[in-house]
Design an enzyme around this catalytic site. Structure first.
Site, mmCIF file in Angstrom:
data_model
loop_
_atom_site.group_PDB
_atom_site.id
_atom_site.type_symbol
_atom_site.label_atom_id
_atom_site.label_comp_id
_atom_site.label_asym_id
_atom_site.label_seq_id
_atom_site.Cartn_x
_atom_site.Cartn_y
_atom_site.Cartn_z
ATOM 1 N N ASP A 165 -2.795 -17.946 0.356
ATOM 2 C CA ASP A 165 -4.152 -18.565 -0.677
ATOM 3 C C ASP A 165 -4.873 -19.664 0.405
ATOM 4 O O ASP A 165 -5.907 -19.771 0.390
ATOM 5 C CB ASP A 165 -3.467 -18.965 -1.858
ATOM 6 C CG ASP A 165 -2.269 -19.971 -1.447
ATOM 7 O OD1 ASP A 165 -1.501 -19.812 -0.553
ATOM 8 O OD2 ASP A 165 -1.822 -20.408 -2.683
ATOM 9 N N TYR A 207 1.038 -1.270 -0.147
ATOM 10 C CA TYR A 207 0.030 -0.040 0.015
ATOM 11 C C TYR A 207 0.688 1.314 0.231
ATOM 12 O O TYR A 207 0.447 2.555 -0.486
ATOM 13 C CB TYR A 207 -1.046 -0.316 1.204
ATOM 14 C CG TYR A 207 -2.256 -0.549 1.044
ATOM 15 C CD1 TYR A 207 -2.351 -1.732 0.783
ATOM 16 C CD2 TYR A 207 -3.394 0.115 1.325
ATOM 17 C CE1 TYR A 207 -3.649 -2.572 0.530
ATOM 18 C CE2 TYR A 207 -4.678 -0.494 1.028
ATOM 19 C CZ TYR A 207 -4.652 -1.739 0.709
ATOM 20 O OH TYR A 207 -5.990 -2.428 0.417
ATOM 21 N N ASP A 235 -12.490 -9.140 4.007
ATOM 22 C CA ASP A 235 -13.632 -9.241 3.342
ATOM 23 C C ASP A 235 -14.195 -10.330 3.411
ATOM 24 O O ASP A 235 -15.526 -10.586 3.633
ATOM 25 C CB ASP A 235 -13.324 -8.675 2.083
ATOM 26 C CG ASP A 235 -13.760 -7.264 1.819
ATOM 27 O OD1 ASP A 235 -13.512 -6.392 2.811
ATOM 28 O OD2 ASP A 235 -14.226 -6.601 0.698
ATOM 29 N N ASP A 272 -6.504 -7.132 3.630
ATOM 30 C CA ASP A 272 -7.617 -6.443 3.171
ATOM 31 C C ASP A 272 -8.664 -7.498 2.556
ATOM 32 O O ASP A 272 -9.808 -7.455 2.889
ATOM 33 C CB ASP A 272 -7.090 -5.437 1.858
ATOM 34 C CG ASP A 272 -8.203 -4.727 1.212
ATOM 35 O OD1 ASP A 272 -9.393 -4.284 1.788
ATOM 36 O OD2 ASP A 272 -8.026 -4.646 0.156
ATOM 37 N N LYS A 285 2.813 -15.052 2.113
ATOM 38 C CA LYS A 285 3.495 -16.044 0.938
ATOM 39 C C LYS A 285 4.631 -16.345 1.257
ATOM 40 O O LYS A 285 5.595 -15.933 0.103
ATOM 41 C CB LYS A 285 2.807 -15.484 -0.443
ATOM 42 C CG LYS A 285 1.338 -15.665 -0.502
ATOM 43 C CD LYS A 285 0.995 -16.777 -0.856
ATOM 44 C CE LYS A 285 1.329 -17.043 -2.393
ATOM 45 N NZ LYS A 285 0.981 -18.435 -2.841
#
Ligand code: IPM
Ligand code: MG
Length: 369
Positions: free
Chosen positions: A226, A142, A254, A250, A193
């Site tokens: 993932d 970001y 959600d 983020d 990751k």
């Protein structure tokens, strides 16, 4: 008790109408002597751009720095989608997070019993679900440099963003996660990751080192992002606290939000470091966005914003009883079958934004005797 200063930035879309309900609750609590809050308001996002040509003025930024806590509604809307990146509504929010150094974003995903049926997953998978996602909020892709869009010698264009984390950035957010875990189920999943990204490998190593040095009583597991997304919709109750970077946080928040039955239900707290004297900068906001499609129609669910205010009571002011009171009122109203459209179910009573505010206030009065 001297008055605490709360800055309200209602923002765009449904922000102002859900915030109206919170302001009623603040007034009620002040009136009962439960709180002593002095509220002032300012602009952020598209409304600020329209008024001042910037999504956040320096003056409002300074007021946020000086406030004891900030409560934000939502930013953004289609009419500002084509603005230059530097003045998009979202930049206002991102500047608040960055300049206030709000590095730890707490996003609880809690399934209310009364709403378990509204989840997109089967009832038995989500009943009693209580996950706390701790999202790193001031670093990573970001904010990483270099960033931008450039034109190459051959005329092709190239977009660049940089994922970057330092040891201290990782440790301070992981500490928040471990401390929270100790007050809950004592389990942390650290998500990255590490199989493809060096920044992820560093994240994994630093979190493990911190756990071994300071938090041996907390169970730590590492998980690829993932896989975490998959596990969240497969067996979400395996999670207690999840700590992850800005971008994965983020996405995963959600995803976790939807498990609870409605994005309209989820609050969040963004916390900075200790400024001394138990003071830390903090901003509270619902996880849902500005929902321009239903803005101004008295349809929005104000509960996420109301519960964000409850998090403020809890985390900024240590007003645990008052926070519990408000959480209980929300719980009771849902149990009584009162619903906004987004969480409506057969046999329930549908109300609008202000109807939900009315119901919460009535319940508060009842509970408070
Ligand atoms: C969030 C939002 C923001 C983000 C946007 C509005 C900049 O999606 O708070 O999750 O990406 O962080
Ligand atoms: Mg988001």
């Amino acid at each position: 008790m001297t008055a605490k200063n709360i800055l309200i930035l209602a923002g765009d879309g449904i922000g102002p109408e859900v915030m109206t309900q919170v302001k009623r609750i603040i007034d009620w609590m002040n009136g009962k002597g439960l709180t002593n809050f002095a509220v002032s308001e300012g602009l952020v996002g598209g409304c600020s751009y329209d008024a001042h040509g910037t999504p956040l003025t320096d003056e409002t930024m300074q007021r946020a720095m000086d406030a004891d806590a900030v409560l934000l509604g939502a930013v953004g809307g289609p009419q500002w989608d084509n603005l230059d990146f530097s003045v998009k509504p979202e930049r206002g929010l991102l500047r608040l997070r960055k300049d206030m150094e709000l590095f730890a974003n707490l996003r609880p995903a809690l399934v209310f019993d009364a709403l378990a049926e509204a989840s997109s997953l089967k009832l038995e998978l989500v009943k009693g679900l209580d996950i706390m996602i701790v999202r790193e909020l001031t670093g990573g892709v970001y904010f990483g440099q270099p960033r931008g869009i450039e034109t190459l010698p051959n005329g092709e264009r190239r977009g660049i963003n940089t994922q970057v984390y330092t040891t201290s950035e990782i440790i301070r957010v992981a500490e928040v996660a471990f401390d929270l875990a100790r007050k809950r189920g004592s389990r942390v999943h650290s998500v990255e990751k590490a199989n493809v990204m060096e920044s992820g490998l560093l994240w994994r190593e630093e979190v493990q080192k911190l756990r071994d040095a300071k938090y041996q009583d907390v169970h730590l597991e590492h998980m690829y992002a993932d896989n975490c997304a998959m596990q969240l919709v497969r067996t979400p109750r395996q999670f207690d606290v999840i700590v992850t970077d800005n971008l994965f946080g983020d996405l995963l928040s959600d995803c976790a939000a939807m498990l609870t039955g409605s994005l309209g239900m989820l609050p969040s707290a963004s916390l900075g470091g200790d400024l001394g004297g138990g003071k830390r900068r903090a901003l509270y906001e619902p996880v849902h966005g500005s929902a321009p499609d239903i803005a101004g129609q008295n349809k929005a669910n104000p509960l996420a914003c109301i519960l964000s205010y409850s998090m403020m009571l809890r985390y900024s002011f240590g007003l645990l009883k008052e926070a519990d009171l408000l959480d209980q009122a929300a719980q009771n109203v849902l149990n009584a079958g009162i619903r906004t459209g987004d969480i409506m179910a057969a046999g329930c009573t549908q109300v609008g934004t202000d109807g939900m505010g009315d119901a919460i206030l009535a319940e508060l009065s009842k509970l408070n005797g």
